[in-house]
Design a protein around this motif. Structure first.
Motif, mmCIF file in Angstrom:
data_model
loop_
_atom_site.group_PDB
_atom_site.id
_atom_site.type_symbol
_atom_site.label_atom_id
_atom_site.label_comp_id
_atom_site.label_asym_id
_atom_site.label_seq_id
_atom_site.Cartn_x
_atom_site.Cartn_y
_atom_site.Cartn_z
ATOM 1 N N LEU A 9 0.842 -1.186 0.000
ATOM 2 C CA LEU A 9 0.000 0.000 0.000
ATOM 3 C C LEU A 9 0.882 1.243 0.000
ATOM 4 O O LEU A 9 1.714 1.416 0.876
ATOM 5 C CB LEU A 9 -0.882 -0.051 1.268
ATOM 6 N N SER A 13 -1.897 6.355 -1.559
ATOM 7 C CA SER A 13 -3.180 5.680 -1.812
ATOM 8 C C SER A 13 -4.023 5.507 -0.553
ATOM 9 O O SER A 13 -4.966 4.726 -0.533
ATOM 10 C CB SER A 13 -2.936 4.300 -2.436
ATOM 11 N N ILE A 14 -3.646 6.231 0.504
ATOM 12 C CA ILE A 14 -4.404 6.154 1.754
ATOM 13 C C ILE A 14 -5.059 7.498 2.041
ATOM 14 O O ILE A 14 -4.415 8.555 1.945
ATOM 15 C CB ILE A 14 -3.484 5.766 2.937
ATOM 16 N N ARG A 15 -6.358 7.469 2.350
ATOM 17 C CA ARG A 15 -7.093 8.670 2.767
ATOM 18 C C ARG A 15 -7.772 8.351 4.092
ATOM 19 O O ARG A 15 -8.498 7.359 4.163
ATOM 20 C CB ARG A 15 -8.189 9.026 1.765
ATOM 21 N N THR A 16 -7.532 9.174 5.107
ATOM 22 C CA THR A 16 -8.175 8.902 6.396
ATOM 23 C C THR A 16 -9.209 9.970 6.719
ATOM 24 O O THR A 16 -8.979 11.164 6.494
ATOM 25 C CB THR A 16 -7.133 8.842 7.538
ATOM 26 N N SER A 82 -6.003 0.678 -2.581
ATOM 27 C CA SER A 82 -6.114 1.960 -1.889
ATOM 28 C C SER A 82 -6.954 1.745 -0.641
ATOM 29 O O SER A 82 -7.655 0.736 -0.520
ATOM 30 C CB SER A 82 -6.742 3.028 -2.794
ATOM 31 N N TRP A 83 -6.855 2.682 0.291
ATOM 32 C CA TRP A 83 -7.482 2.520 1.611
ATOM 33 C C TRP A 83 -8.137 3.832 1.972
ATOM 34 O O TRP A 83 -7.446 4.849 2.101
ATOM 35 C CB TRP A 83 -6.388 2.145 2.618
ATOM 36 N N THR A 85 -10.904 5.673 4.647
ATOM 37 C CA THR A 85 -11.851 5.641 5.762
ATOM 38 C C THR A 85 -12.709 6.895 5.717
ATOM 39 O O THR A 85 -12.233 7.991 5.425
ATOM 40 C CB THR A 85 -11.144 5.546 7.132
ATOM 41 N N ILE A 104 -12.019 -0.090 0.333
ATOM 42 C CA ILE A 104 -10.715 -0.504 -0.170
ATOM 43 C C ILE A 104 -10.814 -0.620 -1.689
ATOM 44 O O ILE A 104 -11.671 -1.336 -2.207
ATOM 45 C CB ILE A 104 -10.304 -1.847 0.459
ATOM 46 N N PRO A 140 -2.119 8.564 6.945
ATOM 47 C CA PRO A 140 -1.577 7.422 6.196
ATOM 48 C C PRO A 140 -0.410 6.757 6.928
ATOM 49 O O PRO A 140 -0.309 5.527 6.949
ATOM 50 C CB PRO A 140 -1.113 8.055 4.879
ATOM 51 N N VAL A 143 -1.759 4.460 9.564
ATOM 52 C CA VAL A 143 -2.319 3.249 8.952
ATOM 53 C C VAL A 143 -1.196 2.268 8.620
ATOM 54 O O VAL A 143 -1.251 1.084 8.968
ATOM 55 C CB VAL A 143 -3.128 3.603 7.671
ATOM 56 N N LEU A 144 -0.161 2.778 7.972
ATOM 57 C CA LEU A 144 0.949 1.906 7.559
ATOM 58 C C LEU A 144 1.687 1.338 8.770
ATOM 59 O O LEU A 144 2.068 0.164 8.778
ATOM 60 C CB LEU A 144 1.920 2.680 6.656
#
Lengths: 158, 90
Positions: A9, A13-16, A82-83, A85, A104, A140, A143-144
């Motif tokens: 990931l 590509s991460i949105r919180t 992608s992730w 929330t 996701i 992000p 998350v990682l």
């Protein structure tokens, strides 16, 4: 040997805790996050939305969780995830698993090349405690870090 | 025994369902082949399978087949998969 989801990931590509007005907007966020990570082009986002239009909200496979995806196509540059929330959960029209707070995005080049990634994903999603922590994560990087730390714990146990 | 996990595209949710079904079968000590399939090929594959696992929306699409069609609501709930598989195999 399962791969670590954190390595699959891209931070881009991460949105919180983002906001979506409806399920189309939620999938668009997951699609934009795939594009940002160099996984897909914009066309794939439209294909993911069209898939739900055609086949219904079957992608909501567990309470609060949607796996937005379409089939391998020229719009897929590489296998990836992608992730996203959502601050406010949105309804996808699923009878049992609405509303959705985690979307996701998933893209694959073929039917086999992404299986290790899917195993890593399943390992994370099976862990309700970890998923709760991931949904609460504010960035992000967090998350990682959570995904990576879980992998360390698993190694310690195996 | 052959079991098919069906999703719309054959790359995402059916793969996850296949993995969790295999986990359940291992726990139950049942020897079976689990294959992931997309809705387009599922009807044909269902001809020589005993069980088809899928979501409610897609169960309607699969329609009338010889195999038992089981609807799974939560693909990550191993208890649900265990319970539904066990009663289907009775």
């Amino acid at each position: 040997m399962t791969v670590n989801l954190a390595t699959e990931l891209d931070a881009a590509s991460i949105r919180t805790h983002v906001t979506a007005v409806d399920w189309q907007a939620a999938i668009r966020l997951a699609g934009d996050a795939l594009v940002a990570g160099g996984v897909t082009t914009d066309d794939y986002t439209a294909e993911m939305i069209a898939a739900v239009d055609k086949l219904g909200p079957y992608i909501v496979i567990a309470p609060g969780l949607a796996i937005a995806h379409s089939r391998p196509s020229p719009a897929v540059l590489r296998a990836g995830l992608s992730w996203v929330t959502l601050d406010e959960p949105v309804n996808f029209g699923h009878k049992k698993n609405d509303p959705v707070s985690l979307v996701i995005g998933l893209a694959a080049l073929d039917h086999e090349g992404h299986l290790e990634m899917m195993q890593a994903l399943a390992g994370v999603l099976m862990n309700a405690k970890l998923v709760a922590a991931l949904k609460a994560a504010d960035s992000p990087a967090e998350v990682l870090a959570l995904m990576a730390s879980r992998e360390l714990q698993r190694k310690a146990h195996s | 025994m052959k079991i098919i996990a069906v999703c719309g595209m054959g790359i995402g949710t059916s793969v996850l369902l296949k993995m969790n079904t295999e986990k359940v079968l291992r726990t139950l000590g049942i020897d079976a082949d689990v294959e992931a399939a997309d809705i387009g090929v599922a009807r044909g594959m269902a001809r020589d399978a005993e069980i088809v696992l899928t979501s409610e929306e897609l169960a309607e699409e699969i329609g009338d087949v010889e195999a038992q069609v089981i609807v799974i609501d939560n693909f990550f709930d191993l208890d649900e998969i265990t319970e539904k598989l066990t009663s289907a195999l009775e």
